[in-house]
Design a protein around this motif. Structure first.
Motif, PDB file in Angstrom:
ATOM      1  N   MET A  20       0.831  -1.202   0.000  1.00  0.00           N
ATOM      2  CA  MET A  20       0.000   0.000   0.000  1.00  0.00           C
ATOM      3  C   MET A  20       0.864   1.250   0.000  1.00  0.00           C
ATOM      4  O   MET A  20       1.954   1.276   0.568  1.00  0.00           O
ATOM      5  CB  MET A  20      -0.933   0.009   1.218  1.00  0.00           C
ATOM      6  N   LYS A  21       0.348   2.302  -0.644  1.00  0.00           N
ATOM      7  CA  LYS A  21       1.074   3.568  -0.707  1.00  0.00           C
ATOM      8  C   LYS A  21       1.238   4.147   0.694  1.00  0.00           C
ATOM      9  O   LYS A  21       0.315   4.132   1.504  1.00  0.00           O
ATOM     10  CB  LYS A  21       0.315   4.554  -1.591  1.00  0.00           C
ATOM     11  N   VAL A  22       2.442   4.676   0.958  1.00  0.00           N
ATOM     12  CA  VAL A  22       2.713   5.286   2.253  1.00  0.00           C
ATOM     13  C   VAL A  22       2.570   6.806   2.170  1.00  0.00           C
ATOM     14  O   VAL A  22       1.908   7.431   2.980  1.00  0.00           O
ATOM     15  CB  VAL A  22       4.115   4.911   2.758  1.00  0.00           C
ATOM     16  N   GLY A  23       3.188   7.424   1.184  1.00  0.00           N
ATOM     17  CA  GLY A  23       3.099   8.875   1.021  1.00  0.00           C
ATOM     18  C   GLY A  23       3.996   9.615   1.985  1.00  0.00           C
ATOM     19  O   GLY A  23       4.884   9.051   2.620  1.00  0.00           O
ATOM     20  N   GLY A  24       3.757  10.934   2.105  1.00  0.00           N
ATOM     21  CA  GLY A  24       4.583  11.718   3.014  1.00  0.00           C
ATOM     22  C   GLY A  24       4.740  13.183   2.670  1.00  0.00           C
ATOM     23  O   GLY A  24       5.250  13.965   3.449  1.00  0.00           O
ATOM     24  N   HIS A  25       4.351  13.602   1.459  1.00  0.00           N
ATOM     25  CA  HIS A  25       4.299  15.025   1.089  1.00  0.00           C
ATOM     26  C   HIS A  25       5.665  15.705   1.147  1.00  0.00           C
ATOM     27  O   HIS A  25       5.869  16.663   1.889  1.00  0.00           O
ATOM     28  CB  HIS A  25       3.308  15.762   1.990  1.00  0.00           C
ATOM     29  N   ARG A  46       4.901   7.438   9.595  1.00  0.00           N
ATOM     30  CA  ARG A  46       3.712   6.764   9.081  1.00  0.00           C
ATOM     31  C   ARG A  46       3.731   5.255   9.324  1.00  0.00           C
ATOM     32  O   ARG A  46       3.022   4.508   8.635  1.00  0.00           O
ATOM     33  CB  ARG A  46       3.496   7.072   7.594  1.00  0.00           C
ATOM     34  N   ALA A  47       4.537   4.808  10.261  1.00  0.00           N
ATOM     35  CA  ALA A  47       4.518   3.403  10.663  1.00  0.00           C
ATOM     36  C   ALA A  47       3.633   3.258  11.903  1.00  0.00           C
ATOM     37  O   ALA A  47       3.403   4.220  12.640  1.00  0.00           O
ATOM     38  CB  ALA A  47       5.929   2.916  10.977  1.00  0.00           C
ATOM     39  N   GLN A 101       3.504  10.296  13.450  1.00  0.00           N
ATOM     40  CA  GLN A 101       2.208  10.383  12.808  1.00  0.00           C
ATOM     41  C   GLN A 101       2.276  11.105  11.458  1.00  0.00           C
ATOM     42  O   GLN A 101       3.192  11.879  11.181  1.00  0.00           O
ATOM     43  CB  GLN A 101       1.235  11.114  13.727  1.00  0.00           C
ATOM     44  N   SER A 102       1.278  10.815  10.620  1.00  0.00           N
ATOM     45  CA  SER A 102       1.206  11.466   9.310  1.00  0.00           C
ATOM     46  C   SER A 102       1.110  12.974   9.458  1.00  0.00           C
ATOM     47  O   SER A 102       1.672  13.736   8.665  1.00  0.00           O
ATOM     48  CB  SER A 102       0.001  10.944   8.532  1.00  0.00           C
ATOM     49  N   TYR A 103       0.367  13.427  10.475  1.00  0.00           N
ATOM     50  CA  TYR A 103       0.173  14.845  10.734  1.00  0.00           C
ATOM     51  C   TYR A 103       0.485  15.114  12.210  1.00  0.00           C
ATOM     52  O   TYR A 103       0.329  14.228  13.052  1.00  0.00           O
ATOM     53  CB  TYR A 103      -1.266  15.261  10.413  1.00  0.00           C
ATOM     54  N   PRO A 104       0.925  16.325  12.541  1.00  0.00           N
ATOM     55  CA  PRO A 104       1.301  16.610  13.934  1.00  0.00           C
ATOM     56  C   PRO A 104       0.194  16.252  14.919  1.00  0.00           C
ATOM     57  O   PRO A 104      -0.968  16.631  14.739  1.00  0.00           O
ATOM     58  CB  PRO A 104       1.561  18.128  13.915  1.00  0.00           C
TER      59      PRO A 104
END
Length: 304
Positions: A44-49, A103-104, A109-112
């Protein structure tokens, strides 16, 4: 509490630039590790911007390593969380073992997030539009506590948000609240990077956005160009270059970013392209010097 760095002397621009490069590398490396190095059995896509983080490294470096005090609070835009983690690591607020956990499960976390991240976070900003307005209510709450009990401090309340977040209705409900206009300790920094996650924004409407804030009683300051372009504007042909960029539609701007230097030299002048010589004329058209330099600069920005 903001993990602000306090030094007896203001750091030089060269020192800040060196820190900025480290912050940029660390934030990009965290995203790269999460997507390309860490095992991912599900696929699955992880991403991260990475791009949204890169556009904030200069601003956040200047804040954390130059401007912030212990009483200040900052709401960091969701997609810039890798930058926040990189800064906290450099300031000793995050153990290096977490840098590979973006993101693990159980990691960064993905966002603060104040409740789930292991490093200092002033405001949770995962709910788009809510985190951006939180410093407004934080300022009001601090004033109430200080007036009622005293000792609440008097720091600034910063909001760092991307321009796409301005699409959220909660933003403008808060901006127009009559209690907000007197909150002199509130500072919003809008990252207008001309891009969105899923599309090229057709019209940036900068003037309209400025007007909406000004109409609500906010003081609006616009910082548009950096030292590289300001240097180009000061050279022969620079006025024409500034006018061209100011009037350029965003889709065309995005296309030019991806042009080769040769194509950029041809397309950047726009309607001022090479005219057809009149019969018997030996006159040739040349690109203004600053435009040629801009085309060369565009080629070097992709170098490692």
């Amino acid at each position: 509490m903001t993990n602000a760095h306090v030094t007896p002397m203001a750091p030089s621009l060269e020192a800040l630039a060196a820190v900025e490069r480290r912050v940029l590398w660390l934030s990009a490396a965290m995203v790269d590790h999460a997507n390309r190095v860490r095992p991912n059995p599900s696929g699955m896509k992880v991403g991260g911007h990475q791009a949204s983080s890169a556009s904030m490294t200069t601003i956040m470096t200047a804040l954390w390593f130059h401007s912030l005090t212990a009483d200040d609070r900052v709401s960091v835009k969701p997609h810039a969380s890798p930058v926040l983690h990189a800064i906290n690591y450099l300031l000793g607020g995050l153990d290096s073992s977490y840098l590979s956990s973006l993101r693990a499960f159980g990691g960064l976390q993905s966002y603060p997030s104040r409740s789930k991240d292991p490093d200092p976070v002033d405001y949770s900003t995962g709910s788009v539009g809510i985190g951006a307005t939180a410093p407004l209510w934080g300022a009001i709450a601090r004033r109430y506590v200080d007036g009622r009990f005293g000792g609440a401090g008097s720091g600034l309340q910063y909001t760092l948000l991307g321009h796409a977040e301005l699409d959220e209705g909660a933003i403008w409900e808060a901006v127009q609240d009559p209690m907000v206009t007197d909150l002199g300790e509130v500072v919003w920094i809008v990252d207008l990077n001309r891009q969105s996650l899923d599309r090229v924004v057709p019209g940036m409407a900068v003037d309209r956005t400025q007007g909406m804030f000004a109409a609500a009683g906010w003081q609006v300051l616009t910082l548009k160009y950096g030292r590289l372009l300001e240097d180009l504007f000061a050279r022969p042909g620079g006025d024409a270059l500034r006018t061209r960029i100011d009037a350029m539609a965003n889709p065309e701007y995005q296309r030019l970013l991806r042009c080769t230097p040769e194509h950029l030299r041809e397309r950047l002048p726009g309607r001022a392209r090479r005219p057809s010589p009149s019969p018997g004329s030996s006159r040739t058209w040349t690109t203004p010097r600053s435009w040629r330099h801009c085309a060369i600069s565009a080629d070097t920005t992709s170098a490692p």
